[in-house]
Design a protein around this motif. Structure first.
Motif, PDB file in Angstrom:
ATOM      1  N   VAL A 229       0.596  -1.184  -0.249  1.00 36.47           N
ATOM      2  CA  VAL A 229       0.087   0.040   0.141  1.00 36.47           C
ATOM      3  C   VAL A 229       0.942   1.164   0.093  1.00 36.47           C
ATOM      4  O   VAL A 229       1.761   1.330   0.931  1.00 36.47           O
ATOM      5  CB  VAL A 229      -0.862   0.033   1.071  1.00 36.47           C
ATOM      6  N   ILE A 230       0.688   1.959  -0.938  1.00 41.26           N
ATOM      7  CA  ILE A 230       1.468   3.227  -1.191  1.00 41.26           C
ATOM      8  C   ILE A 230       0.406   4.091  -0.817  1.00 41.26           C
ATOM      9  O   ILE A 230      -0.359   4.632  -1.250  1.00 41.26           O
ATOM     10  CB  ILE A 230       2.021   3.420  -2.672  1.00 41.26           C
ATOM     11  N   SER A 231       1.010   5.167   0.256  1.00 46.74           N
ATOM     12  CA  SER A 231       0.063   6.102   0.682  1.00 46.74           C
ATOM     13  C   SER A 231       0.819   7.481   1.108  1.00 46.74           C
ATOM     14  O   SER A 231       2.042   7.481   1.422  1.00 46.74           O
ATOM     15  CB  SER A 231      -0.690   5.671   1.964  1.00 46.74           C
ATOM     16  N   THR A 232       0.344   8.646   0.988  1.00 46.47           N
ATOM     17  CA  THR A 232       0.535   9.928   1.998  1.00 46.47           C
ATOM     18  C   THR A 232      -0.693  10.182   2.937  1.00 46.47           C
ATOM     19  O   THR A 232      -1.809   9.899   2.285  1.00 46.47           O
ATOM     20  CB  THR A 232       0.705  11.127   1.009  1.00 46.47           C
ATOM     21  N   SER A 233      -0.350  10.517   3.957  1.00 50.72           N
ATOM     22  CA  SER A 233      -1.422  10.813   4.982  1.00 50.72           C
ATOM     23  C   SER A 233      -0.883  12.145   5.935  1.00 50.72           C
ATOM     24  O   SER A 233       0.195  12.586   5.799  1.00 50.72           O
ATOM     25  CB  SER A 233      -1.308   9.894   5.963  1.00 50.72           C
TER      26      SER A 233
ATOM     27  N   PHE B 237       3.702   0.453   2.966  1.00 53.80           N
ATOM     28  CA  PHE B 237       3.319  -0.763   3.642  1.00 53.80           C
ATOM     29  C   PHE B 237       3.538  -1.917   2.732  1.00 53.80           C
ATOM     30  O   PHE B 237       2.746  -2.074   1.744  1.00 53.80           O
ATOM     31  CB  PHE B 237       1.941  -0.625   4.358  1.00 53.80           C
ATOM     32  N   GLU B 238       4.384  -2.836   3.157  1.00 50.72           N
ATOM     33  CA  GLU B 238       4.430  -4.143   2.541  1.00 50.72           C
ATOM     34  C   GLU B 238       4.064  -5.266   3.508  1.00 50.72           C
ATOM     35  O   GLU B 238       4.753  -5.330   4.765  1.00 50.72           O
ATOM     36  CB  GLU B 238       5.921  -4.310   2.009  1.00 50.72           C
ATOM     37  N   GLU B 239       3.264  -6.373   3.119  1.00 46.00           N
ATOM     38  CA  GLU B 239       2.847  -7.355   3.900  1.00 46.00           C
ATOM     39  C   GLU B 239       3.034  -8.581   3.276  1.00 46.00           C
ATOM     40  O   GLU B 239       2.387  -8.602   1.950  1.00 46.00           O
ATOM     41  CB  GLU B 239       1.583  -6.950   4.340  1.00 46.00           C
ATOM     42  N   ALA B 240       3.521  -9.548   3.684  1.00 47.86           N
ATOM     43  CA  ALA B 240       3.547 -11.095   3.327  1.00 47.86           C
ATOM     44  C   ALA B 240       2.154 -11.574   3.800  1.00 47.86           C
ATOM     45  O   ALA B 240       2.083 -12.262   5.181  1.00 47.86           O
ATOM     46  CB  ALA B 240       4.751 -11.789   3.373  1.00 47.86           C
ATOM     47  N   ARG B 241       1.016 -11.744   3.403  1.00 46.41           N
ATOM     48  CA  ARG B 241      -0.204 -12.219   3.644  1.00 46.41           C
ATOM     49  C   ARG B 241      -0.422 -13.622   3.159  1.00 46.41           C
ATOM     50  O   ARG B 241      -0.947 -13.845   2.042  1.00 46.41           O
ATOM     51  CB  ARG B 241      -1.333 -11.157   3.382  1.00 46.41           C
ATOM     52  N   THR B 242      -0.017 -14.744   4.079  1.00 48.91           N
ATOM     53  CA  THR B 242      -0.254 -16.031   3.523  1.00 48.91           C
ATOM     54  C   THR B 242      -1.685 -16.467   4.182  1.00 48.91           C
ATOM     55  O   THR B 242      -1.699 -16.480   5.487  1.00 48.91           O
ATOM     56  CB  THR B 242       1.174 -16.902   3.871  1.00 48.91           C
ATOM     57  N   ARG B 243      -2.357 -17.175   3.583  1.00 47.83           N
ATOM     58  CA  ARG B 243      -3.619 -17.503   3.978  1.00 47.83           C
ATOM     59  C   ARG B 243      -3.871 -18.985   3.739  1.00 47.83           C
ATOM     60  O   ARG B 243      -3.455 -19.499   2.554  1.00 47.83           O
ATOM     61  CB  ARG B 243      -4.937 -16.646   3.202  1.00 47.83           C
ATOM     62  N   GLU B 244      -4.264 -19.751   4.675  1.00 49.66           N
ATOM     63  CA  GLU B 244      -4.396 -21.055   4.571  1.00 49.66           C
ATOM     64  C   GLU B 244      -5.628 -21.710   5.275  1.00 49.66           C
ATOM     65  O   GLU B 244      -5.974 -21.108   6.236  1.00 49.66           O
ATOM     66  CB  GLU B 244      -3.249 -21.949   4.993  1.00 49.66           C
ATOM     67  N   GLY B 245      -6.510 -22.512   4.506  1.00 49.02           N
ATOM     68  CA  GLY B 245      -7.603 -23.082   5.200  1.00 49.02           C
ATOM     69  C   GLY B 245      -7.693 -24.413   5.016  1.00 49.02           C
ATOM     70  O   GLY B 245      -7.212 -25.209   4.034  1.00 49.02           O
TER      71      GLY B 245
ATOM     72  N   ASN C  53       6.462  -1.337   7.595  1.00 50.85           N
ATOM     73  CA  ASN C  53       5.691  -0.012   7.116  1.00 50.85           C
ATOM     74  C   ASN C  53       6.955   0.977   7.053  1.00 50.85           C
ATOM     75  O   ASN C  53       7.433   1.289   8.165  1.00 50.85           O
ATOM     76  CB  ASN C  53       4.633   0.345   8.136  1.00 50.85           C
ATOM     77  N   TYR C  54       7.170   1.491   6.047  1.00 51.91           N
ATOM     78  CA  TYR C  54       8.208   2.436   5.649  1.00 51.91           C
ATOM     79  C   TYR C  54       7.839   4.051   5.617  1.00 51.91           C
ATOM     80  O   TYR C  54       6.871   4.112   4.775  1.00 51.91           O
ATOM     81  CB  TYR C  54       9.320   1.984   4.586  1.00 51.91           C
TER      82      TYR C  54
ATOM     83  N   TYR D 275       8.395  -2.803  12.019  1.00 53.43           N
ATOM     84  CA  TYR D 275       8.704  -4.217  11.648  1.00 53.43           C
ATOM     85  C   TYR D 275       7.782  -5.095  12.580  1.00 53.43           C
ATOM     86  O   TYR D 275       7.706  -5.069  13.661  1.00 53.43           O
ATOM     87  CB  TYR D 275      10.191  -4.394  11.815  1.00 53.43           C
ATOM     88  N   THR D 276       7.024  -6.019  11.711  1.00 49.91           N
ATOM     89  CA  THR D 276       6.020  -6.698  12.428  1.00 49.91           C
ATOM     90  C   THR D 276       6.273  -8.477  11.818  1.00 49.91           C
ATOM     91  O   THR D 276       6.233  -8.588  10.732  1.00 49.91           O
ATOM     92  CB  THR D 276       4.713  -6.285  12.317  1.00 49.91           C
TER      93      THR D 276
END
Length: 926
Positions: free
Chosen positions: A234-238, A282-290, A320-321, A370-371
């Protein structure tokens, strides 16, 4: 003047609604007329129409809606697959009256009819599904749930007595596949790859299930598995912390900060201005498993046993940079003529900062988070059904549990200093933040000053055991068709904690460097002896920064290229310098909430040749407690404080459907509904301050009540009285149109207020003016839903719906300051349009979704809003051979971004671009 403006706005809304009705009616009227003309000219020998995938799903959805006694909309697995949507929430947004909140570009939370997501109740196969999160929430997160596990989703907008309470907006019931309902050996395998413009990466996805049953159809098992690797960016300005630059703000609740003075001494006052402008990636590695395992055993025709197990996992590792341009030099470095205002002169739209030798610019700041996080949810249930002579019985016993949150989270920041930056500016007049500077922000040498560090995070656990018995008794007394009775018991527990990591050198008199911030420690701020004695205790900033800027900044959000924090290098420094951290639990921010819910219902169903429906009562008793560790006069208590409460709700409901003809159905529904309040309002720890000195005798405490703040375990649920009235016209198998009017009178909204309570402190009973959540204000949401869909015999089809919602403002009280606020999540206008074409081998579908601006929060005395948003998605499929289908989708075809603002549109609050994403896959069915 205001009354006239309000009246004009209402007239505009009425005209807009009327126009929408005319458009929908025109679509159906024209197509119906065309169909009639064709029928009149054709020969009696009509060609058989083959019902294909999209049309088949339209028929199924309409059948559920048409023959339901309540106000219900439904989407099927075919529909979820054929919509260009990749999770259930994305598909639900196509339903009239349903809107979603996105996370990383995909649907995360669901709102129904102008209410917040927390007021929507989501169930899996008719029971609560535990939801993991950093902070616990009543709102289910659909990012956790693979759509491949779901066979149908029903959206109940009016309740029935036998339906679990908990949703004021409505209830979403998700149904999964059962093996005895499928063919023996039926299954599906799908592989897919996705590409996003923001990541420039190809990522895999796999889903599949296999169902088996014996020849006698008495035993069946089903296995399902899904995995998706998804890189979100997600690229953002706030813009942070708008306030009033002047002595007194125009409205209560907004911070007044005084005037601004530029380098030449010119003074500026009485306008709104932010404290900082931020660029972020914001960069996230979202791995979803079901995973799913379901089994059925039918030893007798009348008796059936069932078992279900589901496990959902989601990984959420992220960085999140950020680059921050704050107000630190507003007092001594504003360039002459560097302030830019709007036409009214009451909003700052731009500022320029300049170092002319009078001061050093202390910014920009490079910061980051960093999370490393993981979330999981497990649900297991066992059910027994028995069909007797004139009655049926069903028993369900189950458990659902979830846990999640970070296992590690770091924050750090470094600053420009020593003349590395001599000017910068920002400008909001384009509707998004534009940042400019002559400095090289991508050079790590621009940020020589190490600034700040912290390591703490929230995590939670959610557990529920449930036991349910339902009995249906067949009746033959005139219109009375069946009597439904039931009991349900739910034992629910929520745990929330804050964890902190600290790296400490333990040098007296206080730690020289304390990475994590224990009370009393010396913080690693500016590197000089006045703050700590060992500058070597912090890293050289150039060693923990990247060599150059982030790239691929797209989507119309202008984040400047900047050197960013390399957290793995920072972690290496920490462990090499200080070893393993000390891990602490912040007990003053820990809470446990328990709820025991006992419900009983009776529902009378009725049917005649033209009327059908039900009426009934659901009685609910909720016993709850909140367990916290409190802070009394600055002393954290060793023993927990357990506060109990109990309340009983009687919830009547009635639904009636009048089959005026074979094609026309009129509906009416009336009910009282409840939704339980947020956990954070129930579970906040109590903090009671020491008494202030008596103004007349400083040696004695003030005679007035002490002050404090806390959660409130005695909060009653939200409740609402609601009414629906609708008319539906079903003029073909997959074609219909309709209108529904609705109104919700919502009471007991939770507000922040002050209440005098008594507490026992050191053996003395004292009064405390406690700032705490209280049941308070009311609000009303009313509106109209319109829908129309038509399936041509030549393979074309159209679906359209429009929802108008009008809400009254709710009153809130913040520390004695009362103000009005919008109901969060309410868009006045929302509409969807889908057009499709399909043949035996090919289908293509385009979908358009729009929702107008809505309040998403409340900050510094004024609502924040998400601006109007629309999105176009398309998908197509082609049958390569029997049972093998090639599919392709594009999500957010037109590269839309989300914009937010504070009170007024020119007070920019943020712009966010999550990307355009393409999918290509193969599905094999057998």
């Amino acid at each position: 003047m205001k009354e006239k403006s309000l009246k004009t706005n209402r007239q505009v809304e009425l005209l807009r609604t009327s126009a929408s009705v005319l458009v929908l009616c025109s679509i159906v009227g024209i197509t119906q007329a065309q169909s009639s003309e064709e029928e009149a000219t054709e020969s009696p020998a009509l060609e058989e129409v083959v019902v294909l995938g999209i049309r088949q799903s339209m028929e199924k959805n309409l059948n559920v809606k048409r023959f339901s006694n309540a106000v219900v909309d439904s989407i099927t697995a075919v529909d979820i697959g054929k919509f260009p949507d990749k999770n259930v929430a994305d598909a639900l947004q196509r339903v009239p009256g349903v809107s979603i909140v996105r996370s990383g570009g995909e649907g995360a939370r669901v709102s129904i009819r102008g209410t917040a997501p927390e007021l929507t109740f989501t169930q899996l196969n008719g029971n609560y599904i535990a939801t993991p999160g950093d902070d616990p929430s009543r709102s289910f997160s659909y990012t956790l749930l693979p759509s491949a596990m779901i066979s149908r989703a029903d959206v109940y907008k009016s309740p029935e007595a036998k339906l679990d309470e908990g949703g004021i907006g409505g209830t979403v019931v998700l149904h999964t596949r059962r093996p005895l309902d499928l063919d023996a050996g039926e299954g599906r395998v799908a592989v897919e790859t996705t590409y996003a413009d923001v990541t420039r990466k190809y990522e895999p996805q796999f889903t599949g299930f296999y169902s088996w049953k014996n020849d006698q159809e008495t035993v069946g098992v089903l296995f399902g598995y899904s995995r998706q690797d998804r890189q979100n960016r997600v690229i953002s300005t706030s813009v942070e912390n708008w306030g009033w630059q002047g002595d007194e703000a125009p409205q209560e609740g907004t911070e007044a900060r005084g005037s601004l003075v530029d380098i030449d001494g010119n003074e500026y006052r009485d306008f709104y201005a932010p404290r900082a402008v931020v660029g972020s990636v914001f960069e996230e590695a979202r791995t979803r498993e079901g995973m799913q395992f379901s089994a059925q055993w039918r030893p007798l025709e009348q008796l059936e046993f069932g078992f279900n197990y589901f496990r959902f996992e989601q990984g959420g590792n992220s960085e999140n940079y950020r680059i921050v341009f704050p107000e630190w030099n507003y007092g001594d470095a504003i360039a002459p003529g560097g302030l830019k205002f709007d036409e009214d002169g009451d909003t700052l739209l731009g500022i320029g900062m300049l170092d002319r030798g009078q001061t050093q610019l202390q910014s920009p700041q490079v910061a980051g988070d960093y999370t490393r996080a993981k979330y999981s949810s497990d649900t297991l249930d066992f059910n027994v059904s028995y069909q007797g002579d004139g009655y049926s019985l069903r028993l369900v016993v189950g458990n659902t549990g979830a846990e999640g949150g970070p296992s590690e989270k770091l924050f750090a920041s470094v600053n420009a200093r020593y003349g590395t930056v001599t000017d910068w500016s920002w400008d909001l007049s384009s509707g998004t933040a534009e940042i400019d500077t002559s400095a090289d922000l991508g050079d790590p040498n621009t940020y020589p000053l190490y600034d700040w560090f912290s390591s703490h995070w929230a995590s939670s656990e959610d557990q529920e055991n449930y036991y349910q018995m339902d009995v249906s008794i067949d009746m033959d007394y005139g219109w009375f068709s069946a009597l439904d009775l039931g009991l349900k018991y739910r034992d629910h527990e929520i745990n929330r904690r804050i964890t902190r990591q600290a790296w400490d050198d333990d040098k007296p008199p206080c730690p020289t460097i304390n990475w994590g911030g224990v009370d009393g420690a010396c913080y690693p701020w500016w590197p000089d002896d006045s703050f700590h004695t060992d500058p070597s205790g912090v890293p050289d900033t150039i060693d923990i920064l990247s060599d150059g800027p982030l790239d691929n900044i797209i989507g119309g959000v202008n984040v400047p290229g900047f050197a960013y924090l390399k957290f793995e290098k920072l972690k290496a420094f920490l462990y090499e310098t200080y070893g393993d951290p000390t891990v602490l639990i912040e007990t003053n921010q820990v809470y446990r909430i328990g709820e025991e819910v006992t419900a009983a219902y009776v529902q009378q169903n009725f049917a005649s040749s033209f009327l059908r429906g039900n009426f009934g009562i659901r009685a609910v008793q909720t016993q709850q407690y909140a367990r916290t560790f409190d802070n009394i006069e600055g002393q954290l208590q060793d023993e927990p404080n357990v506060r109990d409460s109990s309340n009983t709700d009687i919830l009547p409901s009635a639904n009636i459907a009048w089959d005026i003809s074979d094609q026309l159905v009129m509906r009416a529904a009336l009910a009282r509904v409840i939704a339980r309040v947020d956990y954070s309002d129930l579970g906040g720890s109590e903090t009671i301050h020491a008494p202030l000195p008596d103004p007349n005798n400083p040696n004695l405490p003030s005679p007035g009540p002490r002050t404090g703040y806390a959660g409130n375990a005695e909060l009653e649920p939200y409740n609402a009285d609601q009414f629906d009235l609708g008319l539906e016209w079903y003029f073909d198998d997959a074609s219909a149109m309709g209108l529904t009017l609705f109104q919700k009178d919502i009471a007991s909204f939770v507000i922040n207020g002050s209440s005098i309570v008594t507490r026992e402190i050191k053996g003395e009973t004292v009064k405390v003016a406690m700032n705490m959540p209280l049941n308070g204000t009311d609000a009303t949401a009313r509106g109209v839903e319109l829908f129309a869909q038509y399936a041509f015999d030549n393979g074309f089809g159209v679906l359209a719906n429009y929802t108008y919602t009008d809400t009254e403002l709710a009153e809130i009280d913040l520390e004695g300051v009362k103000s009005k606020t919008e109901i969060a999540g309410t868009s006045k206008d929302q509409y969807n349009l889908s057009v499709y074409y399909e043949t035996n081998d090919f289908s293509v579908r385009a979908s358009y979704n729009y929702r107008s601006a809505y309040a998403d929060g409340f900050h510094n005395g004024i609502n924040t809003f998400t601006d109007e948003y629309d999105q176009v998605d398309v998908n197509a499929s082609y049958t390569l051979m029997d049972s093998l289908v090639l599919s392709a989708s594009i999500i957010n075809l037109t590269e839309e971004k989300v914009d937010r603002y504070w009170g007024e549109k020119n007070r920019v609050y943020g712009s966010y671009y999550s990307g355009r994403r393409a999918y290509l896959g193969l599905t094999y069915s057998f």
